[in-house]
Enzyme design. Structure first.
Site, PDB file in Angstrom:
ATOM      1  CB  SER A 177      -9.673  39.988  10.045  1.00 57.27           C
ATOM      2  OG  SER A 177      -8.886  39.179   9.217  1.00 57.27           O
ATOM      3  CB  SER A 178     -10.935  42.478   5.540  1.00 57.18           C
ATOM      4  OG  SER A 178     -11.513  41.230   5.433  1.00 57.18           O
TER       5      SER A 178
ATOM      6  CG  ASP B 286       7.744  38.666   7.150  1.00 55.19           C
ATOM      7  OD1 ASP B 286       6.551  38.836   6.844  1.00 55.19           O
ATOM      8  OD2 ASP B 286       8.137  37.790   7.929  1.00 55.19           O
TER       9      ASP B 286
ATOM     10  CE  LYS C  34      -8.004  43.342 -15.281  1.00 59.08           C
ATOM     11  NZ  LYS C  34      -6.604  42.953 -15.177  1.00 59.08           N
TER      12      LYS C  34
ATOM     13  CG  HIS D 103     -20.912  46.150  -7.663  1.00 58.07           C
ATOM     14  ND1 HIS D 103     -21.672  45.097  -8.089  1.00 58.07           N
ATOM     15  CD2 HIS D 103     -19.942  46.307  -8.578  1.00 58.07           C
ATOM     16  CE1 HIS D 103     -21.191  44.655  -9.231  1.00 58.07           C
ATOM     17  NE2 HIS D 103     -20.146  45.368  -9.549  1.00 58.07           N
TER      18      HIS D 103
ATOM     19  CG  HIS E 274     -25.626  46.662 -10.978  1.00 51.42           C
ATOM     20  ND1 HIS E 274     -24.393  46.875 -11.519  1.00 51.42           N
ATOM     21  CD2 HIS E 274     -25.454  45.700 -10.054  1.00 51.42           C
ATOM     22  CE1 HIS E 274     -23.526  46.073 -10.936  1.00 51.42           C
ATOM     23  NE2 HIS E 274     -24.146  45.345 -10.044  1.00 51.42           N
ATOM     24  CG  HIS E 275     -26.401  44.593  -6.593  1.00 54.28           C
ATOM     25  ND1 HIS E 275     -26.052  43.280  -6.733  1.00 54.28           N
ATOM     26  CD2 HIS E 275     -25.271  45.304  -6.826  1.00 54.28           C
ATOM     27  CE1 HIS E 275     -24.765  43.195  -7.022  1.00 54.28           C
ATOM     28  NE2 HIS E 275     -24.262  44.398  -7.088  1.00 54.28           N
TER      29      HIS E 275
ATOM     30  NE  ARG F 175     -30.359  35.032  -4.722  1.00 50.67           N
ATOM     31  CZ  ARG F 175     -29.452  35.977  -4.453  1.00 50.67           C
ATOM     32  NH1 ARG F 175     -29.534  37.159  -5.015  1.00 50.67           N
ATOM     33  NH2 ARG F 175     -28.455  35.729  -3.650  1.00 50.67           N
TER      34      ARG F 175
ATOM     35  CD  GLU G 185     -16.552  41.492  -0.189  1.00 49.08           C
ATOM     36  OE1 GLU G 185     -15.945  42.421   0.362  1.00 49.08           O
ATOM     37  OE2 GLU G 185     -16.207  40.296  -0.090  1.00 49.08           O
TER      38      GLU G 185
ATOM     39  CD1 TRP H 150     -25.200  36.689   0.125  1.00 44.70           C
ATOM     40  CD2 TRP H 150     -23.633  38.079   0.881  1.00 44.70           C
ATOM     41  NE1 TRP H 150     -24.739  37.427  -0.928  1.00 44.70           N
ATOM     42  CE2 TRP H 150     -23.776  38.281  -0.499  1.00 44.70           C
ATOM     43  CE3 TRP H 150     -22.700  38.844   1.574  1.00 44.70           C
ATOM     44  CZ2 TRP H 150     -23.024  39.234  -1.207  1.00 44.70           C
ATOM     45  CZ3 TRP H 150     -21.951  39.782   0.867  1.00 44.70           C
ATOM     46  CH2 TRP H 150     -22.120  39.957  -0.510  1.00 44.70           C
TER      47      TRP H 150
ATOM     48  CE1 TYR I 264     -15.940  44.042 -11.288  1.00 44.76           C
ATOM     49  CE2 TYR I 264     -17.436  45.240  -9.859  1.00 44.76           C
ATOM     50  CZ  TYR I 264     -17.154  44.680 -11.086  1.00 44.76           C
ATOM     51  OH  TYR I 264     -18.073  44.731 -12.091  1.00 44.76           O
TER      52      TYR I 264
ATOM     53  CB  SER J 105      -2.216  38.326 -15.324  1.00 47.91           C
ATOM     54  OG  SER J 105      -3.500  38.795 -15.609  1.00 47.91           O
TER      55      SER J 105
ATOM     56  CB  THR K 163     -14.535  42.923 -17.563  1.00 45.01           C
ATOM     57  OG1 THR K 163     -14.882  43.859 -16.549  1.00 45.01           O
ATOM     58  CG2 THR K 163     -14.430  41.549 -16.972  1.00 45.01           C
TER      59      THR K 163
ATOM     60  CG  HIS L 285     -23.505  28.461   0.635  1.00 42.53           C
ATOM     61  ND1 HIS L 285     -22.468  27.586   0.380  1.00 42.53           N
ATOM     62  CD2 HIS L 285     -23.774  29.054  -0.549  1.00 42.53           C
ATOM     63  CE1 HIS L 285     -22.141  27.647  -0.904  1.00 42.53           C
ATOM     64  NE2 HIS L 285     -22.912  28.532  -1.493  1.00 42.53           N
TER      65      HIS L 285
END
Lengths: 380, 528, 187
Positions: free
Chosen positions: B172-173, B108, B334, B256, B305-306, B453, B258, B144, B260, B271, B331, B79
């Site tokens: 790909s990314s 293009d 924004k 991290h 921080h993880h 979790r 990632e 994951w 963002y 926006s 943040t 998932h």
């Protein structure tokens, strides 16, 4: 309002009919039973209310705007679209709020790092999927495993009040004394978490971590493994009993005597021969507690990670290999050595059980002395 | 924001394209590839969502009813992987493909052939990942985040396929990101200066740089997992002199930024939508650009921080706590800017606006719980509980996914030439809004109450909340079928959409007719 | 593809390669960082020379010794004493008992870890059995020495240092490479 409330809480109750227990619904973090946990709770509440206040201000502005500044009210849009002054203000104010949050957070964090001498030290070792507690100050060490019967998990038995939060041998610590925990792991990373003490620390294989607590009130405190550690991650709870120092001293005495008795019995056992009926009863109990999670209660396993024991070559033919695997484990797999986890009596019985259960019917009765000889290196 | 002075398109005259399957296999057209990405992302969203339904079904009641714990772990792992790498990221890439050339007045993407490859390797990556679930022993079941040594010494043999699939997704990314950067840097129409770029383009440019910086690190860490498992290296194995915590440092150095990557383009979308429906220019354009850039830079300084519970010394913990708190500042800027944009505007509430407004509120809730998580002593209690699950689902589902849905409603008239069904859209919105909160809000409580979790079964005091959450989950899942129906209906027909269906919209994409012709801006427009 | 694109693609590709390399570079960087800060409590893997350090008799540090065989390691492995009080600067020897109760030869590797992590920087080993792999034939036992001192520069906040050894069975490394452990270890 009353009507909605009763609906809200009766729906899940209805859905859970038959197993709803009189456990109160907890919405918030526990304040816990140590000075540190109470400080953590106070910090949590402070930050929570600050966040609520920020949210309130932002959402109020937003909803006022949504209500008043809508086209359907015939307003004409303003044209302003930048203001350095405003930008500076709403950069500076959050910075100030964050500083206000950071000060108590730093204070609590430093209070947690108290390295002064402790009264009791316990080495906690996580492994798939059980905890091992070793008291460095006493001659006591034991494994602590889930005590909830599988029947409750599978819904064949009604679930008890402490479903999944009960163990066979809880950790016992004295109240009012500084207890230091050293943590490590035998396989993957686990995390030892008892919310009432505000301790959550990872157990890293090969490395040692430290945490401490000083519990104010005697009681039973429950926690769980908090780091995904494989299949039975959800089934390795923690139970800690905090006792008054006098009671703790009594417990230590009893426990040391119990462990000494086991050792004595092992010596006696070597001369003794156990019959198959006795071994099958004990063996089944040990099997369900220690083996069934992977190899399944009916011995079919979960191949290929966890091989079937039913009709397995080792469990039906190669008796020496069977003993070896139980004693040494299988390096590179999840099969651990059970030599230190089980008593000689348990080890012997579970081997006999496996060789005779589920139609394996070898008729083998393994005796303690056979296992003991292998453990002493005389088996080969 | 920018206006076109010369409106001489000849697009209609050369609107010819190959037909049938070949059109899609060999296409180098940014609009086709954009559609492919979006359709793929939608398919993956439903697949990942189906797995979430399995998870919620098992967690509906205490006890094991439907799946065994190992399969449950495969579900949570897949998932996560599918939603992150298969749904959210490709959806944003699809939007970038469709919109960036039209927004900057380019004919293009800069590298159309590479664009084709970067899409077409993606289905294979996920095919490999899904096939791995059918191997004996099952698919990846280590979460994951694939923490070592659970993913090395103690994992099953599908790990090799998992690593291979992640490599392909990474390639790909990276190709997609290079394409976006080259397009934005080199292909802007005359007069489209940096500070005239729509914010969606800006946020994507910064996202693309983040992708280029961190996807190779992910490739590195999965390679280390592979060699640790199969080739006797010991990066993460203490017995050979490695350190399992090192894995987490490298993983979160990728992980991290990632997160963002998954939210910056969302900021760009919101926006674009808020000013359109407030009929007022975006407040603080420049500060929005700077805030995005500072979030991106800070994202490289907060990874640990993880890892507050791994046993870091106090000074490191304090450093990561402070930097994490600091991220709240840009943040916040924004959010304040969006509110200021609405302030004294003339708002209407079409479906894109509704999703954008829900985004602002729910993302802010997720952001505030993020501030709580940054506070280390409290994080010791929150870490690895449902409180974290609630936090990141608020940010990623009612954040990233809502923004993608808003973008689809916003640009669907441009893509299909038809207006979507407003009534069905509103129904989809309200069903989603209510169910997403039923689904994720109680997770805060159950996490604070102490539920870890990634567990397939739980103690009885968590039962009521979990039943609630599961009901919310099923409703949210069903609500998305309305979305599918709206999109299909709109693609097949409906009220004809004008070139600019939204009164307050600005930007080059609204200067071309709806549906956008196969080729746009062959002659670059002049932006004043 | 025009030249403007190629240059930019070139630069970006270089960045991709550099970041992949950076991922790997994090491994040694992390070790260096840990050596400087003691972030993970690893002690040095090389002996230090026995510098005649000044002995700080004004304070005593408790050293706690923990020795655990990993669960797949059948050796019995324990320190001679659990705790020792030492003055910073004093050189001490601590013996660990290792016994191989099985019938086969096993090669072991001890992995040290110190808590609190930063104290690892001040715990110096002159000689340690953990610097090399250890060999024990089936049924044999031996004493494994550790010679160490605590740096007098140890900050005052540390009063207890825990030194833990986890002993791993690394015989398979030798078997995999086809070498005979007995001859390799000079038995």
């Amino acid at each position: 309002m009353a009507k909605t409330r009763s609906w809200r809480w009766s729906l899940p109750a209805l859905l859970l009919a038959g197993q709803a227990h009189a456990t109160g619904i907890q919405f918030n973090m526990t304040p816990g039973v140590t000075d540190i946990s109470q400080q953590v709770y106070a910090l949590h509440m402070t930050i929570f209310w600050i966040c609520c206040a920020i949210g309130l201000v932002v959402f109020t502005a937003m909803f006022v705007s949504i209500i008043l500044h809508r086209k359907s009210r015939g307003v004409t849009p303003a044209t302003f679209h930048e203001s350095t002054k405003v930008e500076i203000i709403w950069t500076a104010i959050p910075v100030l709020i964050l500083i206000v949050m950071a000060i108590p957070a730093t204070r609590v964090l430093i209070a947690m790092e108290d390295t002064s001498d402790s009264d009791v030290t316990v080495l906690i070792t996580g492994s798939q999927w059980r905890w091992h507690y070793e008291y460095l100050d006493y001659d006591i060490d034991y494994f602590s495993i889930l005590a909830t019967p599988r029947g409750q998990v599978e819904g064949r038995l009604p679930k008890g009040d402490n479903y999944l939060l009960e163990v066979d041998r809880p950790l016992v610590i004295p109240t009012g004394k500084k207890v230091r925990f050293l943590m490590t792991s035998d396989d993957v990373i686990h995390s030892w978490w008892v919310p009432a003490f505000a301790i959550k620390k990872d157990t890293n294989p090969g490395f040692i971590n430290e945490a401490w607590t000083q519990v104010n009130e005697p009681g039973i405190y429950r926690g769980q493994c908090a780091e995904l550690c494989g299949m039975d991650h959800g089934f390795m709870p923690i139970v800690v009993i905090a006792k008054e120092p006098d009671d703790f001293a009594k417990w230590v005495e009893q426990e040391e005597a119990r462990i000494a008795a086991i050792r004595e019995e092992e010596q006696r056992l070597l001369a003794l021969r156990m019959n198959i009926e006795e071994q099958m009863v004990l063996g089944e109990r040990v099997y369900l507690a220690h083996c069934a999670a992977c190899h399944q209660p009916n011995g079919t396993g979960l191949p290929p990670m966890f091989p079937a024991l039913k009709d397995n070559y080792v469990t039906t033919q190669d008796r020496a290999e069977h003993i070896k695997v139980m004693v040494d484990g299988r390096p590179g797999t999840s099969m651990a050595s059970f030599a230190r986890q089980l008593s000689l009596r348990e080890l012997t019985s579970v081997i006999t059980y496996t060789r005779n259960a589920w139609g394996n019917d070898t008729g083998d009765v393994v005796q303690a002395v056979e296992v003991y000889e292998y453990m002493q290196g005389k088996g080969e | 924001m920018s206006t076109v002075t010369t409106a001489d398109h000849h697009d209609e005259h050369h609107d010819h394209k190959p037909t049938g399957i070949k059109r899609w296999l060999f296409t180098t057209n940014h609009k086709d590839i954009g559609s492919l990405y979006l359709i793929f992302a939608l398919a993956m969203f439903f697949l990942g969502g189906a797995m979430a339904m399995v998870i919620r079904l098992e967690l509906f009641q205490p006890g094991l009813q439907f799946v065994d714990p190992q399969f449950f772990n495969q579900m949570t792992t897949m998932h996560g992987l599918i939603m992150v790498f298969g749904a959210v990221m490709p959806a944003f890439t699809g939007l970038a493909n469709w919109m960036i050339p039209m927004m900057i007045g380019a004919p293009d993407m800069a590298l159309p052939r590479m664009n084709n490859w970067s899409f077409w390797i993606l289905p294979f990556a996920f095919l490999i990942l899904i096939i791995s679930m059918f191997l004996p022993g099952g698919g990846p079941d280590f979460g994951w985040t694939f923490y070592a040594p659970l993913s090395t010494t103690y994992s099953n043999d599908s790990t090799a396929l998992f690593v291979f699939a992640v490599h392909i997704m990474g390639i790909s990314s990276i190709m997609g990101a290079i394409n976006v950067i080259v397009t934005i840097v080199n292909m802007r129409a005359p007069g489209m200066t940096w500070m005239k770029l729509p914010l969606f383009v800006w946020t994507w440019l910064i996202t693309a740089f983040l992708l280029i910086m961190v996807m190779p690190v992910l490739a590195g860490v999965v390679t280390m997992v592979l060699t640790d498992k199969y080739f006797a290296t010991s990066f993460f194995d203490a017995a050979g002199g490695g350190d399992p915590v090192l894995f987490q440092h490298i993983f979160w150095f990728f992980g991290h930024p990632e997160v963002y990557i998954m939210i910056l383009p969302a900021f760009g979308i919101v926006s674009a939508i808020v000013p359109t429906f407030a009929r007022k220019k975006l407040f603080g354009y420049a500060s929005m650009v700077y805030a995005t850039a500072s979030i991106a830079i800070l994202s490289f300084l907060v990874w640990a921080h993880h890892m507050f519970t791994t046993g870091m010394p106090v000074f490191a913990t304090l450093f990561f706590m402070y930097t994490t708190m600091l991220i709240a500042v840009p943040t916040g800027v924004k959010v304040f800017n969006w509110v200021a944009t609405m302030w004294r505007g003339a708002m209407t509430f079409e479906v894109p606006m509704m999703f954008a407004l829900a985004f602002i509120v729910l993302f802010t809730i997720g952001g505030l719980s993020g501030v709580m998580l940054a506070i280390t002593p409290a994080d010791f209690q929150y870490h690895d509980t449902y409180f974290v699950v609630a936090h990141f689902h608020y940010v990623l589902v009612s954040g990233a996914v809502f923004s993608i849905v808003a973008a689809v409603y916003y640009w669907l008239p441009k893509w299909t030439g038809h207006m979507y069904d407003e009534k069905l859209g509103q129904l989809h919105f309200w069903c989603s809004l209510i169910s997403v909160n039923l689904l994720f809000f109680p997770m805060h409580f159950v996490g604070l109450a102490g539920m870890p979790r990634r567990i397939p079964d739980y103690a009885l005091q968590f039962a009521d909340f979990n039943a609630f959450v599961s009901v919310g989950g099923f409703l949210f899942g069903l609500s998305q079928l309305i979305f599918l129906w709206v999109v299909i209906k709109c693609a097949r027909g409906g009220e004809k959409a004008p070139a600019k269906p939204w009164e307050g919209a600005e930007g080059l994409e609204w200067e071309v007719p709806s549906p956008a012709p196969y080729h746009t801006f062959d002659t670059p427009p002049q932006v004043k | 593809m025009n030249a403007k694109h190629s240059t930019l693609i070139g630069k970006l590709s270089l960045l991709v390669v550099a970041m992949f390399a950076f991922g790997y570079a994090l491994v040694p960087l992390y070790d260096v960082f840990c050596d400087i800060t003691g972030i993970n409590g690893k002690t040095a893997s090389e002996p230090v020379s026995a510098e005649a350090a000044i002995i700080d008799t004004s304070r005593e540090i408790t050293i706690e010794f923990i020795a655990r065989p990993n669960q797949q390691m059948p050796w019995i492995f324990r320190p001679e004493v659990r705790r020792m009080r030492v003055h910073p600067g004093e050189i001490h020897i601590m013996n660990y008992l290792a016994e191989n109760p099985t019938g086969r030869a096993i090669v072991g590797q001890a992995v040290p870890s110190v808590s609190p992590g930063q104290a690892a920087l001040f715990f110096h080993k002159i000689e340690c059995f953990c610097f090399t792999q250890q060999y024990l034939a089936g049924g044999n036992d031996m004493l494994m020495p550790l010679q160490f001192y605590v740096d007098p520069a140890l900050p005052a906040q540390f009063s207890t240092i825990t030194l833990s050894y986890t002993l791993y069975d690394v015989t398979s490394q030798w078997q995999d490479s086809g070498q005979d452990t007995a001859t390799e270890f000079g038995e």
